[in-house]
Motif scaffolding. Structure first.
Motif, PDB file in Angstrom:
ATOM      1  N   ARG A 124       0.822  -1.201   0.000  1.00 14.87           N
ATOM      2  CA  ARG A 124       0.000   0.000   0.000  1.00 14.87           C
ATOM      3  C   ARG A 124       0.861   1.259   0.000  1.00 14.87           C
ATOM      4  O   ARG A 124       0.387   2.352   0.345  1.00 14.87           O
ATOM      5  CB  ARG A 124      -0.928   0.001   1.220  1.00 14.87           C
ATOM      6  CG  ARG A 124      -1.782  -1.249   1.339  1.00 14.87           C
ATOM      7  CD  ARG A 124      -2.844  -1.112   2.412  1.00 14.87           C
ATOM      8  NE  ARG A 124      -3.816  -0.075   2.079  1.00 14.87           N
ATOM      9  CZ  ARG A 124      -4.869   0.223   2.853  1.00 14.87           C
ATOM     10  NH1 ARG A 124      -5.062  -0.427   3.978  1.00 14.87           N
ATOM     11  NH2 ARG A 124      -5.710   1.173   2.492  1.00 14.87           N
ATOM     12  N   LEU A 125       2.125   1.118  -0.372  1.00 14.69           N
ATOM     13  CA  LEU A 125       3.048   2.247  -0.314  1.00 14.69           C
ATOM     14  C   LEU A 125       2.656   3.340  -1.298  1.00 14.69           C
ATOM     15  O   LEU A 125       2.609   4.526  -0.939  1.00 14.69           O
ATOM     16  CB  LEU A 125       4.472   1.762  -0.597  1.00 14.69           C
ATOM     17  CG  LEU A 125       5.551   2.853  -0.635  1.00 14.69           C
ATOM     18  CD1 LEU A 125       5.630   3.566   0.710  1.00 14.69           C
ATOM     19  CD2 LEU A 125       6.904   2.260  -1.002  1.00 14.69           C
ATOM     20  N   THR A 126       2.370   2.980  -2.544  1.00 15.43           N
ATOM     21  CA  THR A 126       2.058   3.987  -3.567  1.00 15.43           C
ATOM     22  C   THR A 126       0.826   4.794  -3.197  1.00 15.43           C
ATOM     23  O   THR A 126       0.829   6.034  -3.273  1.00 15.43           O
ATOM     24  CB  THR A 126       1.861   3.314  -4.929  1.00 15.43           C
ATOM     25  OG1 THR A 126       3.052   2.579  -5.282  1.00 15.43           O
ATOM     26  CG2 THR A 126       1.585   4.343  -6.012  1.00 15.43           C
ATOM     27  N   ALA A 127      -0.241   4.108  -2.786  1.00 17.72           N
ATOM     28  CA  ALA A 127      -1.471   4.807  -2.425  1.00 17.72           C
ATOM     29  C   ALA A 127      -1.266   5.710  -1.212  1.00 17.72           C
ATOM     30  O   ALA A 127      -1.787   6.836  -1.163  1.00 17.72           O
ATOM     31  CB  ALA A 127      -2.587   3.796  -2.154  1.00 17.72           C
ATOM     32  N   THR A 128      -0.487   5.242  -0.244  1.00 20.03           N
ATOM     33  CA  THR A 128      -0.246   6.045   0.958  1.00 20.03           C
ATOM     34  C   THR A 128       0.607   7.264   0.633  1.00 20.03           C
ATOM     35  O   THR A 128       0.362   8.372   1.148  1.00 20.03           O
ATOM     36  CB  THR A 128       0.433   5.193   2.035  1.00 20.03           C
ATOM     37  OG1 THR A 128      -0.350   4.018   2.277  1.00 20.03           O
ATOM     38  CG2 THR A 128       0.570   5.961   3.331  1.00 20.03           C
ATOM     39  N   LEU A 129       1.607   7.109  -0.223  1.00 19.94           N
ATOM     40  CA  LEU A 129       2.428   8.253  -0.625  1.00 19.94           C
ATOM     41  C   LEU A 129       1.595   9.298  -1.358  1.00 19.94           C
ATOM     42  O   LEU A 129       1.818  10.511  -1.192  1.00 19.94           O
ATOM     43  CB  LEU A 129       3.589   7.790  -1.500  1.00 19.94           C
ATOM     44  CG  LEU A 129       4.761   7.113  -0.790  1.00 19.94           C
ATOM     45  CD1 LEU A 129       5.805   6.663  -1.804  1.00 19.94           C
ATOM     46  CD2 LEU A 129       5.388   8.048   0.240  1.00 19.94           C
ATOM     47  N   ASP A 130       0.661   8.852  -2.164  1.00 11.18           N
ATOM     48  CA  ASP A 130      -0.208   9.801  -2.870  1.00 11.18           C
ATOM     49  C   ASP A 130      -1.016  10.634  -1.875  1.00 11.18           C
ATOM     50  O   ASP A 130      -1.194  11.850  -2.070  1.00 11.18           O
ATOM     51  CB  ASP A 130      -1.146   9.045  -3.813  1.00 11.18           C
ATOM     52  CG  ASP A 130      -0.407   8.453  -5.000  1.00 11.18           C
ATOM     53  OD1 ASP A 130       0.714   8.924  -5.295  1.00 11.18           O
ATOM     54  OD2 ASP A 130      -0.932   7.505  -5.621  1.00 11.18           O
ATOM     55  N   ARG A 131      -1.491  10.018  -0.811  1.00 10.77           N
ATOM     56  CA  ARG A 131      -2.248  10.758   0.200  1.00 10.77           C
ATOM     57  C   ARG A 131      -1.338  11.709   0.988  1.00 10.77           C
ATOM     58  O   ARG A 131      -1.743  12.816   1.335  1.00 10.77           O
ATOM     59  CB  ARG A 131      -2.947   9.794   1.153  1.00 10.77           C
ATOM     60  CG  ARG A 131      -4.041   8.947   0.503  1.00 10.77           C
ATOM     61  CD  ARG A 131      -4.895   8.286   1.554  1.00 10.77           C
ATOM     62  NE  ARG A 131      -5.544   9.279   2.402  1.00 10.77           N
ATOM     63  CZ  ARG A 131      -6.249   8.976   3.502  1.00 10.77           C
ATOM     64  NH1 ARG A 131      -6.361   7.698   3.872  1.00 10.77           N
ATOM     65  NH2 ARG A 131      -6.803   9.929   4.231  1.00 10.77           N
ATOM     66  N   LEU A 132      -0.121  11.275   1.261  1.00  8.03           N
ATOM     67  CA  LEU A 132       0.818  12.155   1.970  1.00  8.03           C
ATOM     68  C   LEU A 132       1.218  13.344   1.102  1.00  8.03           C
ATOM     69  O   LEU A 132       1.440  14.449   1.625  1.00  8.03           O
ATOM     70  CB  LEU A 132       2.055  11.362   2.389  1.00  8.03           C
ATOM     71  CG  LEU A 132       1.843  10.287   3.456  1.00  8.03           C
ATOM     72  CD1 LEU A 132       3.125   9.493   3.679  1.00  8.03           C
ATOM     73  CD2 LEU A 132       1.369  10.895   4.769  1.00  8.03           C
ATOM     74  N   ARG A 133       1.313  13.142  -0.195  1.00  8.44           N
ATOM     75  CA  ARG A 133       1.671  14.239  -1.101  1.00  8.44           C
ATOM     76  C   ARG A 133       0.582  15.300  -1.128  1.00  8.44           C
ATOM     77  O   ARG A 133       0.859  16.473  -1.411  1.00  8.44           O
ATOM     78  CB  ARG A 133       1.893  13.694  -2.511  1.00  8.44           C
ATOM     79  CG  ARG A 133       3.144  12.851  -2.648  1.00  8.44           C
ATOM     80  CD  ARG A 133       3.096  12.011  -3.923  1.00  8.44           C
ATOM     81  NE  ARG A 133       3.056  12.840  -5.094  1.00  8.44           N
ATOM     82  CZ  ARG A 133       4.115  13.156  -5.837  1.00  8.44           C
ATOM     83  NH1 ARG A 133       5.311  12.707  -5.490  1.00  8.44           N
ATOM     84  NH2 ARG A 133       3.998  13.901  -6.901  1.00  8.44           N
ATOM     85  N   GLU A 134      -0.663  14.916  -0.836  1.00  4.49           N
ATOM     86  CA  GLU A 134      -1.779  15.859  -0.862  1.00  4.49           C
ATOM     87  C   GLU A 134      -1.794  16.785   0.353  1.00  4.49           C
ATOM     88  O   GLU A 134      -2.605  17.712   0.410  1.00  4.49           O
ATOM     89  CB  GLU A 134      -3.100  15.092  -0.941  1.00  4.49           C
ATOM     90  CG  GLU A 134      -3.280  14.320  -2.243  1.00  4.49           C
ATOM     91  CD  GLU A 134      -4.538  13.475  -2.240  1.00  4.49           C
ATOM     92  OE1 GLU A 134      -5.208  13.446  -1.168  1.00  4.49           O
ATOM     93  OE2 GLU A 134      -4.844  12.848  -3.267  1.00  4.49           O
ATOM     94  N   LEU A 135      -0.916  16.551   1.332  1.00  6.67           N
ATOM     95  CA  LEU A 135      -0.876  17.411   2.510  1.00  6.67           C
ATOM     96  C   LEU A 135      -0.409  18.826   2.169  1.00  6.67           C
ATOM     97  O   LEU A 135      -0.752  19.780   2.873  1.00  6.67           O
ATOM     98  CB  LEU A 135       0.051  16.811   3.570  1.00  6.67           C
ATOM     99  CG  LEU A 135      -0.398  15.486   4.204  1.00  6.67           C
ATOM    100  CD1 LEU A 135       0.677  14.961   5.138  1.00  6.67           C
ATOM    101  CD2 LEU A 135      -1.712  15.677   4.965  1.00  6.67           C
ATOM    102  N   GLY A 136       0.368  18.974   1.136  1.00  8.35           N
ATOM    103  CA  GLY A 136       0.887  20.296   0.772  1.00  8.35           C
ATOM    104  C   GLY A 136       1.641  20.231  -0.540  1.00  8.35           C
ATOM    105  O   GLY A 136       1.298  19.454  -1.439  1.00  8.35           O
ATOM    106  N   GLU A 137       2.681  21.020  -0.642  1.00 14.05           N
ATOM    107  CA  GLU A 137       3.499  21.088  -1.859  1.00 14.05           C
ATOM    108  C   GLU A 137       4.750  20.224  -1.683  1.00 14.05           C
ATOM    109  O   GLU A 137       5.540  20.446  -0.758  1.00 14.05           O
ATOM    110  CB  GLU A 137       3.896  22.527  -2.146  1.00 14.05           C
ATOM    111  CG  GLU A 137       4.704  22.701  -3.428  1.00 14.05           C
ATOM    112  CD  GLU A 137       5.052  24.151  -3.681  1.00 14.05           C
ATOM    113  OE1 GLU A 137       5.805  24.410  -4.633  1.00 14.05           O
ATOM    114  OE2 GLU A 137       4.572  25.019  -2.919  1.00 14.05           O
ATOM    115  N   VAL A 138       4.918  19.250  -2.554  1.00 12.06           N
ATOM    116  CA  VAL A 138       6.053  18.331  -2.473  1.00 12.06           C
ATOM    117  C   VAL A 138       7.308  19.041  -2.972  1.00 12.06           C
ATOM    118  O   VAL A 138       7.361  19.518  -4.108  1.00 12.06           O
ATOM    119  CB  VAL A 138       5.790  17.051  -3.289  1.00 12.06           C
ATOM    120  CG1 VAL A 138       7.005  16.131  -3.244  1.00 12.06           C
ATOM    121  CG2 VAL A 138       4.559  16.328  -2.758  1.00 12.06           C
ATOM    122  N   GLU A 139       8.316  19.101  -2.120  1.00  9.10           N
ATOM    123  CA  GLU A 139       9.591  19.707  -2.490  1.00  9.10           C
ATOM    124  C   GLU A 139      10.616  18.664  -2.931  1.00  9.10           C
ATOM    125  O   GLU A 139      11.448  18.918  -3.798  1.00  9.10           O
ATOM    126  CB  GLU A 139      10.163  20.503  -1.303  1.00  9.10           C
ATOM    127  CG  GLU A 139       9.244  21.593  -0.774  1.00  9.10           C
ATOM    128  CD  GLU A 139       9.094  22.750  -1.736  1.00  9.10           C
ATOM    129  OE1 GLU A 139       9.881  22.831  -2.699  1.00  9.10           O
ATOM    130  OE2 GLU A 139       8.182  23.575  -1.518  1.00  9.10           O
TER     131      GLU A 139
END
Length: 303
Positions: A124-139
């Motif tokens: 579930r790594l890919t799906a979880t990373l997508d949700r974490l990326r939605e927290l703000g702007e990925v640097e």
């Protein structure tokens, strides 16, 4: 014909059993693909012919790979402390956990920051990373993988072999005919048991690393976000304005720091000025008194 004494019978049987098991293991070979031995080939083996079942087994082998994935994710958010709580909820909802969490209080006008070590299920790594990326702007996002399939298979095989060996030795221990045989078997069992426990610990560690990917998540405020270099007139103008505002803000901060000292110095200067003026007036009055007294004495003398 030489016969073995009872005290040596059990160790000999144990050694023979271990040798036979080793020969059986070394004698097993992997199945090879079928070759087309047609007469047109001149008796030489042709290219292997794989069936659909063979392709399915290849896919299964690819899916059975053991991979350890680690990563680093930096996200700029408006409220890092609140986003850290949300990141924990996202990770736990995916079936993962948080191994470490560090938060930084707001300082010098920023909104603080947070750093978390997340253990996320690999599937579930890919799906979880997508949700974490939605927290703000990925640097920044970095992911790296390490294939440990061979190591995992080796540890599993050694664990299985040691368990079988211990089981056989325990069976021989129950039929020990002398104290010497019993001691020898107990020593062998203890050595194998210690090695088995070490391998089982390594097995659990590998299983944990493969099953749960490790992601280091850094949440920072926009004030401490990485600076993007201006590349157009508009971005250059914005950068210049921001630098001017920052310079003005710095001057205001400096003025706020120096203002109490300036007031104190002003008060001290005013007190010193008043003291000096009063001293001058006192001197002037004293001098006038002296001059007046001298004049009166002169007039009296003239009379």
């Amino acid at each position: 014909m030489t016969t073995l004494r009872p005290r040596y019978a059990l160790p000999a049987l144990a050694l023979a059993g271990l040798l036979l098991s080793g020969c059986a293991a070394s004698g097993s070979t992997e199945s090879m693909p079928d070759y087309d031995m047609s007469s047109d080939g001149g008796g030489l083996p042709q290219a292997p012919v794989f069936s659909e079942a063979g392709e399915d087994s290849s896919r299964e082998l690819a899916d059975d790979r053991s991979v350890i994935t680690t990563g680093y994710l930096y996200v700029t958010v408006d409220a890092p402390l609140e986003s850290a709580t949300e990141a924990v909820a996202i990770t736990e909802a995916a079936g993962g956990r948080v191994d470490a969490r560090q938060e930084f209080a707001p300082n010098r006008g920023d909104a603080g920051g947070a750093q978390l070590t997340l253990r996320i299920p690999a599937d579930r790594l890919t799906a979880t990373l997508d949700r974490l990326r939605e927290l703000g702007e990925v640097e920044e996002l970095q992911l790296s993988s390490s294939d440990v399939t061979r190591e995992v298979q080796d540890v599993d095989a050694r664990v299985t072999a040691l368990r079988s060996s211990i089981t056989r030795l325990l069976a021989l221990q129950d039929a020990a005919a002398s104290v010497e045989d019993l001691i020898a078997l107990e020593t062998a069992i203890s050595n194998r048991q210690a090695e088995l426990e070490s391998l089982e610990a390594q097995q659990r560690y590998l299983s944990d690393q493969v099953g749960l990917s490790t992601i280091t998540l850094v949440l920072g405020s926009r004030k401490v976000a990485p600076v993007t270099e201006p590349d157009t007139f508009v971005t250059g103008l914005v950068a210049g304005w921001e630098s001017l505002v920052a310079f003005g803000s710095g001057l205001l901060v400096l003025l706020g720091v120096l203002l109490p000292w300036l007031v104190l110095l002003g008060v001290l200067g005013l007190v010193i000025l008043l003291i000096v003026r009063r001293a001058r007036r006192t001197r002037s009055t004293s001098a006038a008194s002296v001059v007046g007294g001298s004049a009166d004495d002169g007039e009296q003398r003239v009379e």
